[in-house]
Write a protein that holds these residues in place. Structure first.
Motif, PDB file in Angstrom:
ATOM      1  N   LYS A  79       0.833  -1.202   0.000  1.00  0.00           N
ATOM      2  CA  LYS A  79       0.000   0.000   0.000  1.00  0.00           C
ATOM      3  C   LYS A  79       0.869   1.254   0.000  1.00  0.00           C
ATOM      4  O   LYS A  79       0.444   2.325  -0.432  1.00  0.00           O
ATOM      5  CB  LYS A  79      -0.914  -0.019   1.229  1.00  0.00           C
ATOM      6  N   ALA A  80       2.112   1.087   0.469  1.00  0.00           N
ATOM      7  CA  ALA A  80       3.010   2.234   0.583  1.00  0.00           C
ATOM      8  C   ALA A  80       3.837   2.483  -0.669  1.00  0.00           C
ATOM      9  O   ALA A  80       4.562   3.476  -0.733  1.00  0.00           O
ATOM     10  CB  ALA A  80       3.947   2.042   1.773  1.00  0.00           C
ATOM     11  N   LEU A  81       3.752   1.596  -1.685  1.00  0.00           N
ATOM     12  CA  LEU A  81       4.557   1.750  -2.893  1.00  0.00           C
ATOM     13  C   LEU A  81       3.673   1.842  -4.132  1.00  0.00           C
ATOM     14  O   LEU A  81       2.632   1.184  -4.209  1.00  0.00           O
ATOM     15  CB  LEU A  81       5.523   0.571  -3.046  1.00  0.00           C
ATOM     16  N   GLU A  82       4.122   2.639  -5.093  1.00  0.00           N
ATOM     17  CA  GLU A  82       3.376   2.806  -6.337  1.00  0.00           C
ATOM     18  C   GLU A  82       4.120   2.161  -7.504  1.00  0.00           C
ATOM     19  O   GLU A  82       5.315   2.396  -7.681  1.00  0.00           O
ATOM     20  CB  GLU A  82       3.172   4.295  -6.638  1.00  0.00           C
ATOM     21  N   ASP A  83       3.408   1.322  -8.282  1.00  0.00           N
ATOM     22  CA  ASP A  83       3.888   0.812  -9.563  1.00  0.00           C
ATOM     23  C   ASP A  83       5.287   0.191  -9.470  1.00  0.00           C
ATOM     24  O   ASP A  83       6.257   0.695 -10.023  1.00  0.00           O
ATOM     25  CB  ASP A  83       3.897   1.940 -10.591  1.00  0.00           C
ATOM     26  N   VAL A  84       5.371  -0.942  -8.753  1.00  0.00           N
ATOM     27  CA  VAL A  84       6.643  -1.649  -8.623  1.00  0.00           C
ATOM     28  C   VAL A  84       6.798  -2.592  -9.809  1.00  0.00           C
ATOM     29  O   VAL A  84       5.977  -3.486 -10.008  1.00  0.00           O
ATOM     30  CB  VAL A  84       6.704  -2.445  -7.306  1.00  0.00           C
ATOM     31  N   ARG A  85       7.854  -2.431 -10.588  1.00  0.00           N
ATOM     32  CA  ARG A  85       8.117  -3.300 -11.735  1.00  0.00           C
ATOM     33  C   ARG A  85       9.512  -3.900 -11.606  1.00  0.00           C
ATOM     34  O   ARG A  85      10.488  -3.168 -11.395  1.00  0.00           O
ATOM     35  CB  ARG A  85       8.001  -2.512 -13.039  1.00  0.00           C
ATOM     36  N   LEU A  86       9.607  -5.225 -11.743  1.00  0.00           N
ATOM     37  CA  LEU A  86      10.873  -5.931 -11.596  1.00  0.00           C
ATOM     38  C   LEU A  86      11.434  -6.322 -12.954  1.00  0.00           C
ATOM     39  O   LEU A  86      10.685  -6.650 -13.878  1.00  0.00           O
ATOM     40  CB  LEU A  86      10.679  -7.185 -10.738  1.00  0.00           C
ATOM     41  N   SER A  87      12.760  -6.303 -13.031  1.00  0.00           N
ATOM     42  CA  SER A  87      13.454  -6.728 -14.248  1.00  0.00           C
ATOM     43  C   SER A  87      14.582  -7.674 -13.860  1.00  0.00           C
ATOM     44  O   SER A  87      15.257  -7.445 -12.840  1.00  0.00           O
ATOM     45  CB  SER A  87      14.035  -5.521 -14.992  1.00  0.00           C
ATOM     46  N   PRO A  88      14.843  -8.738 -14.649  1.00  0.00           N
ATOM     47  CA  PRO A  88      15.926  -9.680 -14.327  1.00  0.00           C
ATOM     48  C   PRO A  88      17.271  -8.961 -14.325  1.00  0.00           C
ATOM     49  O   PRO A  88      17.557  -8.138 -15.194  1.00  0.00           O
ATOM     50  CB  PRO A  88      15.843 -10.705 -15.447  1.00  0.00           C
ATOM     51  N   ALA A  89      18.089  -9.303 -13.318  1.00  0.00           N
ATOM     52  CA  ALA A  89      19.425  -8.722 -13.219  1.00  0.00           C
ATOM     53  C   ALA A  89      20.504  -9.801 -13.238  1.00  0.00           C
ATOM     54  O   ALA A  89      21.672  -9.508 -13.019  1.00  0.00           O
ATOM     55  CB  ALA A  89      19.540  -7.893 -11.943  1.00  0.00           C
ATOM     56  N   GLY A  90      20.112 -11.068 -13.524  1.00  0.00           N
ATOM     57  CA  GLY A  90      21.067 -12.162 -13.599  1.00  0.00           C
ATOM     58  C   GLY A  90      21.320 -12.815 -12.257  1.00  0.00           C
ATOM     59  O   GLY A  90      21.112 -12.205 -11.202  1.00  0.00           O
ATOM     60  N   ASP A  91      21.781 -14.091 -12.307  1.00  0.00           N
ATOM     61  CA  ASP A  91      22.131 -14.840 -11.087  1.00  0.00           C
ATOM     62  C   ASP A  91      20.980 -14.921 -10.099  1.00  0.00           C
ATOM     63  O   ASP A  91      21.163 -14.773  -8.890  1.00  0.00           O
ATOM     64  CB  ASP A  91      23.359 -14.223 -10.406  1.00  0.00           C
ATOM     65  N   GLY A  92      19.783 -15.117 -10.576  1.00  0.00           N
ATOM     66  CA  GLY A  92      18.642 -15.253  -9.674  1.00  0.00           C
ATOM     67  C   GLY A  92      18.281 -13.965  -8.963  1.00  0.00           C
ATOM     68  O   GLY A  92      17.751 -13.991  -7.845  1.00  0.00           O
ATOM     69  N   THR A  93      18.566 -12.828  -9.592  1.00  0.00           N
ATOM     70  CA  THR A  93      18.292 -11.524  -8.979  1.00  0.00           C
ATOM     71  C   THR A  93      17.381 -10.711  -9.887  1.00  0.00           C
ATOM     72  O   THR A  93      17.557 -10.682 -11.103  1.00  0.00           O
ATOM     73  CB  THR A  93      19.594 -10.750  -8.747  1.00  0.00           C
ATOM     74  N   TRP A  94      16.416 -10.042  -9.284  1.00  0.00           N
ATOM     75  CA  TRP A  94      15.519  -9.133  -9.992  1.00  0.00           C
ATOM     76  C   TRP A  94      15.546  -7.794  -9.259  1.00  0.00           C
ATOM     77  O   TRP A  94      15.607  -7.744  -8.018  1.00  0.00           O
ATOM     78  CB  TRP A  94      14.097  -9.672 -10.000  1.00  0.00           C
ATOM     79  N   THR A  95      15.517  -6.709  -9.992  1.00  0.00           N
ATOM     80  CA  THR A  95      15.540  -5.380  -9.379  1.00  0.00           C
ATOM     81  C   THR A  95      14.450  -4.499  -9.973  1.00  0.00           C
ATOM     82  O   THR A  95      13.937  -4.765 -11.070  1.00  0.00           O
ATOM     83  CB  THR A  95      16.902  -4.680  -9.580  1.00  0.00           C
ATOM     84  N   GLY A  96      14.124  -3.467  -9.245  1.00  0.00           N
ATOM     85  CA  GLY A  96      13.114  -2.522  -9.709  1.00  0.00           C
ATOM     86  C   GLY A  96      13.111  -1.285  -8.832  1.00  0.00           C
ATOM     87  O   GLY A  96      13.786  -1.238  -7.797  1.00  0.00           O
ATOM     88  N   THR A  97      12.376  -0.271  -9.239  1.00  0.00           N
ATOM     89  CA  THR A  97      12.238   0.952  -8.447  1.00  0.00           C
ATOM     90  C   THR A  97      10.758   1.286  -8.288  1.00  0.00           C
ATOM     91  O   THR A  97       9.931   0.901  -9.112  1.00  0.00           O
ATOM     92  CB  THR A  97      12.958   2.143  -9.108  1.00  0.00           C
ATOM     93  N   ALA A  98      10.477   2.008  -7.247  1.00  0.00           N
ATOM     94  CA  ALA A  98       9.102   2.431  -6.982  1.00  0.00           C
ATOM     95  C   ALA A  98       9.131   3.718  -6.184  1.00  0.00           C
ATOM     96  O   ALA A  98      10.156   4.070  -5.580  1.00  0.00           O
ATOM     97  CB  ALA A  98       8.343   1.353  -6.227  1.00  0.00           C
ATOM     98  N   LYS A  99       8.022   4.425  -6.171  1.00  0.00           N
ATOM     99  CA  LYS A  99       7.898   5.646  -5.380  1.00  0.00           C
ATOM    100  C   LYS A  99       6.977   5.392  -4.194  1.00  0.00           C
ATOM    101  O   LYS A  99       6.000   4.648  -4.295  1.00  0.00           O
ATOM    102  CB  LYS A  99       7.350   6.786  -6.227  1.00  0.00           C
ATOM    103  N   ILE A 100       7.324   6.023  -3.104  1.00  0.00           N
ATOM    104  CA  ILE A 100       6.481   5.892  -1.913  1.00  0.00           C
ATOM    105  C   ILE A 100       5.177   6.641  -2.159  1.00  0.00           C
ATOM    106  O   ILE A 100       5.181   7.792  -2.606  1.00  0.00           O
ATOM    107  CB  ILE A 100       7.190   6.439  -0.672  1.00  0.00           C
ATOM    108  N   ALA A 101       4.078   5.974  -1.902  1.00  0.00           N
ATOM    109  CA  ALA A 101       2.759   6.548  -2.161  1.00  0.00           C
ATOM    110  C   ALA A 101       2.408   7.614  -1.125  1.00  0.00           C
ATOM    111  O   ALA A 101       3.016   7.698  -0.049  1.00  0.00           O
ATOM    112  CB  ALA A 101       1.706   5.441  -2.140  1.00  0.00           C
ATOM    113  N   LYS A 102       1.417   8.423  -1.471  1.00  0.00           N
ATOM    114  CA  LYS A 102       0.935   9.446  -0.545  1.00  0.00           C
ATOM    115  C   LYS A 102      -0.038   8.808   0.438  1.00  0.00           C
ATOM    116  O   LYS A 102      -1.249   8.780   0.231  1.00  0.00           O
ATOM    117  CB  LYS A 102       0.252  10.578  -1.319  1.00  0.00           C
TER     118      LYS A 102
END
Length: 269
Positions: A79-102
């Motif tokens: 509920k505290a994050l907006e639009d979290v999208r993950l992308s593969p980063a290799g070696d069983g790792t996924w990363t992404g960015t999100a903004k803290i919601a209002k």
């Protein structure tokens, strides 16, 4: 000879016993299909990490997910994050960015869900504290007069309340003939006395309050010039005894004609 046979028999018996136990131990150590499925569904097979533990609405948060290679349907939600999208980063790792919601200040859970390569469910959680950096409310200043009307010469008590760090406070009004400086107590309360101007005219006047050099409030003050007061007439200075003159004859002075003083002998011809 008999003794040696006995020892050999004992050794053979021990070997047979150990041989029988070995297969049993090996069977217990082998994982069953169901146990393997349970391991891939365990929370420990995936992890969720946030770049910050707390932040204000609108701040960016980096999300890092660790999961078995080949995992699918990985999703991070909160509920505290907006639009979290993950992308593969290799070696069983996924990363992404999100903004803290209002959202309101508080602690919020962040959850990871997904599917392991063998079809098992993946789960992990994290915590995010949201704290808006709102500026402190501006100090509320107030102006109070002991009366909202007055006549020339009347004394009016003035009280102004401000923040404790304000350096000066005063009021201005044509009803008081200009500026009236106030004295502070060091804790945000300022007091003083205003006097209604002698030449003030009947009507309404604004009283403007200033704190730290800035006007923050205006109130209405009414005046009544001379109404009910003593007339502004200079008193008459009485004459000295030597300046008195005795009127001659009866010239409509309002005084009785001159005559003998009481008790004095009468004149005879």
């Amino acid at each position: 000879m008999r003794k040696a046979v006995t020892l050999a028999a004992i050794a053979l018996t021990s070997t047979l016993a150990l041989g029988a136990a070995a297969p049993v131990f090996a069977a217990d150590a082998s994982p069953s299909p169901s146990a393997s499925h349970g391991a891939s569904s365990s929370d420990s097979s995936a992890s969720l990490q946030l770049s910050v533990a707390s932040g204000k609405p609108g701040a960016e948060v980096k999300v890092t997910v660790k999961a078995p290679k080949g995992s699918t349907a990985l999703s991070v939600s909160s509920k505290a994050l907006e639009d979290v999208r993950l992308s593969p980063a290799g070696d069983g790792t996924w990363t992404g960015t999100a903004k803290i919601a209002k959202v309101a200040d508080g602690n919020y859970g962040v959850s990871l869900t997904g599917t392991a390569p063998d079809g098992g469910k993946l789960q992990a959680t994290a915590q995010l504290t949201v704290k808006a950096e709102t500026p402190p409310p501006a100090p509320v200043s107030s102006l109070k007069l002991s009366a909202d009307h007055g006549r020339p010469g009347d004394k009016i008590g003035v009280t102004v309340k401000t923040a404790a760090d304000v350096k000066n406070a005063y009021v201005t009004s044509d009803a008081f003939g200009g500026r009236v400086d106030l004295k502070g107590d060091g804790h945000g309360t300022w007091t003083g006395t205003a006097v209604v101007a002698k030449d003030v005219k009947t009507g309404y006047y604004g009283v403007h309050a200033f704190a730290g050099g800035k006007e923050f409030d205006t109130v209405k003050f009414s005046t009544e010039a001379g109404g009910g007061g003593k007339p502004d007439v200079k008193p008459v200075t009485p004459l000295k005894p030597s300046e008195h003159k005795t009127p001659k004859g009866s010239v409509n002075t309002g005084q009785a004609p001159a005559g003998p003083l009481p008790g004095a002998p009468a004149d005879h011809a």
